[in-house]
Design a protein around this motif. Structure first.
Motif, PDB file in Angstrom:
ATOM      1  N   ILE A   1       0.842  -1.199   0.000  1.00 33.26           N
ATOM      2  CA  ILE A   1       0.000   0.000   0.000  1.00 33.26           C
ATOM      3  C   ILE A   1       0.872   1.242   0.000  1.00 33.26           C
ATOM      4  O   ILE A   1       0.676   2.153  -0.811  1.00 33.26           O
ATOM      5  N   ASN A   2       1.840   1.279   0.897  1.00 34.58           N
ATOM      6  CA  ASN A   2       2.725   2.442   0.985  1.00 34.58           C
ATOM      7  C   ASN A   2       3.510   2.658  -0.303  1.00 34.58           C
ATOM      8  O   ASN A   2       3.662   3.788  -0.760  1.00 34.58           O
ATOM      9  N   LYS A   3       3.987   1.580  -0.892  1.00 30.90           N
ATOM     10  CA  LYS A   3       4.745   1.694  -2.140  1.00 30.90           C
ATOM     11  C   LYS A   3       3.858   2.224  -3.260  1.00 30.90           C
ATOM     12  O   LYS A   3       4.282   3.081  -4.037  1.00 30.90           O
ATOM     13  N   SER A   4       2.646   1.726  -3.339  1.00 30.66           N
ATOM     14  CA  SER A   4       1.757   2.175  -4.407  1.00 30.66           C
ATOM     15  C   SER A   4       1.376   3.639  -4.224  1.00 30.66           C
ATOM     16  O   SER A   4       1.133   4.346  -5.194  1.00 30.66           O
ATOM     17  N   MET A   5       1.352   4.124  -3.001  1.00 26.74           N
ATOM     18  CA  MET A   5       1.039   5.530  -2.746  1.00 26.74           C
ATOM     19  C   MET A   5       2.223   6.422  -3.111  1.00 26.74           C
ATOM     20  O   MET A   5       2.037   7.564  -3.527  1.00 26.74           O
ATOM     21  N   ARG A   6       3.442   5.925  -2.967  1.00 31.09           N
ATOM     22  CA  ARG A   6       4.639   6.713  -3.268  1.00 31.09           C
ATOM     23  C   ARG A   6       4.948   6.779  -4.758  1.00 31.09           C
ATOM     24  O   ARG A   6       5.687   7.643  -5.200  1.00 31.09           O
TER      25      ARG A   6
ATOM     26  N   SER B   1       0.840   6.861  -8.319  1.00 30.95           N
ATOM     27  CA  SER B   1      -0.315   6.248  -8.970  1.00 30.95           C
ATOM     28  C   SER B   1      -1.567   7.056  -8.680  1.00 30.95           C
ATOM     29  O   SER B   1      -1.674   7.719  -7.656  1.00 30.95           O
TER      30      SER B   1
ATOM     31  N   THR C   1      -5.458   7.485  -7.565  1.00 32.35           N
ATOM     32  CA  THR C   1      -6.111   6.862  -6.417  1.00 32.35           C
ATOM     33  C   THR C   1      -6.766   5.538  -6.775  1.00 32.35           C
ATOM     34  O   THR C   1      -6.874   4.651  -5.935  1.00 32.35           O
TER      35      THR C   1
ATOM     36  N   ILE D   1      -4.111   2.651  -6.384  1.00 32.92           N
ATOM     37  CA  ILE D   1      -3.475   2.380  -5.093  1.00 32.92           C
ATOM     38  C   ILE D   1      -3.912   1.021  -4.579  1.00 32.92           C
ATOM     39  O   ILE D   1      -5.096   0.679  -4.602  1.00 32.92           O
ATOM     40  N   GLN D   2      -2.926   0.265  -4.139  1.00 32.54           N
ATOM     41  CA  GLN D   2      -3.186  -1.046  -3.538  1.00 32.54           C
ATOM     42  C   GLN D   2      -4.162  -0.846  -2.387  1.00 32.54           C
ATOM     43  O   GLN D   2      -3.963  -0.014  -1.528  1.00 32.54           O
ATOM     44  N   CYS D   3      -5.221  -1.609  -2.360  1.00 33.08           N
ATOM     45  CA  CYS D   3      -6.240  -1.414  -1.338  1.00 33.08           C
ATOM     46  C   CYS D   3      -6.488  -2.713  -0.589  1.00 33.08           C
ATOM     47  O   CYS D   3      -6.620  -3.769  -1.192  1.00 33.08           O
TER      48      CYS D   3
END
Length: 94
Positions: A72-77, A80, A82, A85-87
């Motif tokens: 999740i953190n990686k996908s937010m950095r 990407s 919204t 984002i890994q959810c």
């Protein structure tokens, strides 16, 4: 391992009731006697054969959780959108 299937959700509900096993900010986290007593209480709920297996299962659950949080953190950095984002949908049980 016993014939009883491991129920992760039920186990986590019980695990949450023992903050000395997971909350590093409380003094009991560093109290080995209280931690051992909490593990002894969780053992019958888990259906596992012994404390060694219980500790291994806790490590496994923590590892999986930390991997998902990392995703999740990686996908937010990565910048990407919204929708990309890994959810992970988590429901807190009380």
């Amino acid at each position: 391992m016993s014939s009883k299937l491991f129920d992760t959700i039920e186990f986590l509900k019980s695990y949450e009731e023992h903050p000395c096993l997971w909350n590093k900010t409380i003094p009991d986290f560093h109290n080995r006697l209280k931690r051992d007593a909490a593990e002894e209480q969780l053992l019958p709920i888990s259906g596992l054969a012994n404390i060694k297996e219980l500790r291994a299962e806790i490590r496994s659950i923590r590892g999986t959780y930390n991997q998902e949080v990392g995703k999740i953190n990686k996908s937010m950095r990565t910048g990407s959108g919204t929708s990309d984002i890994q959810c992970v949908h988590a429901k807190r049980y009380h």
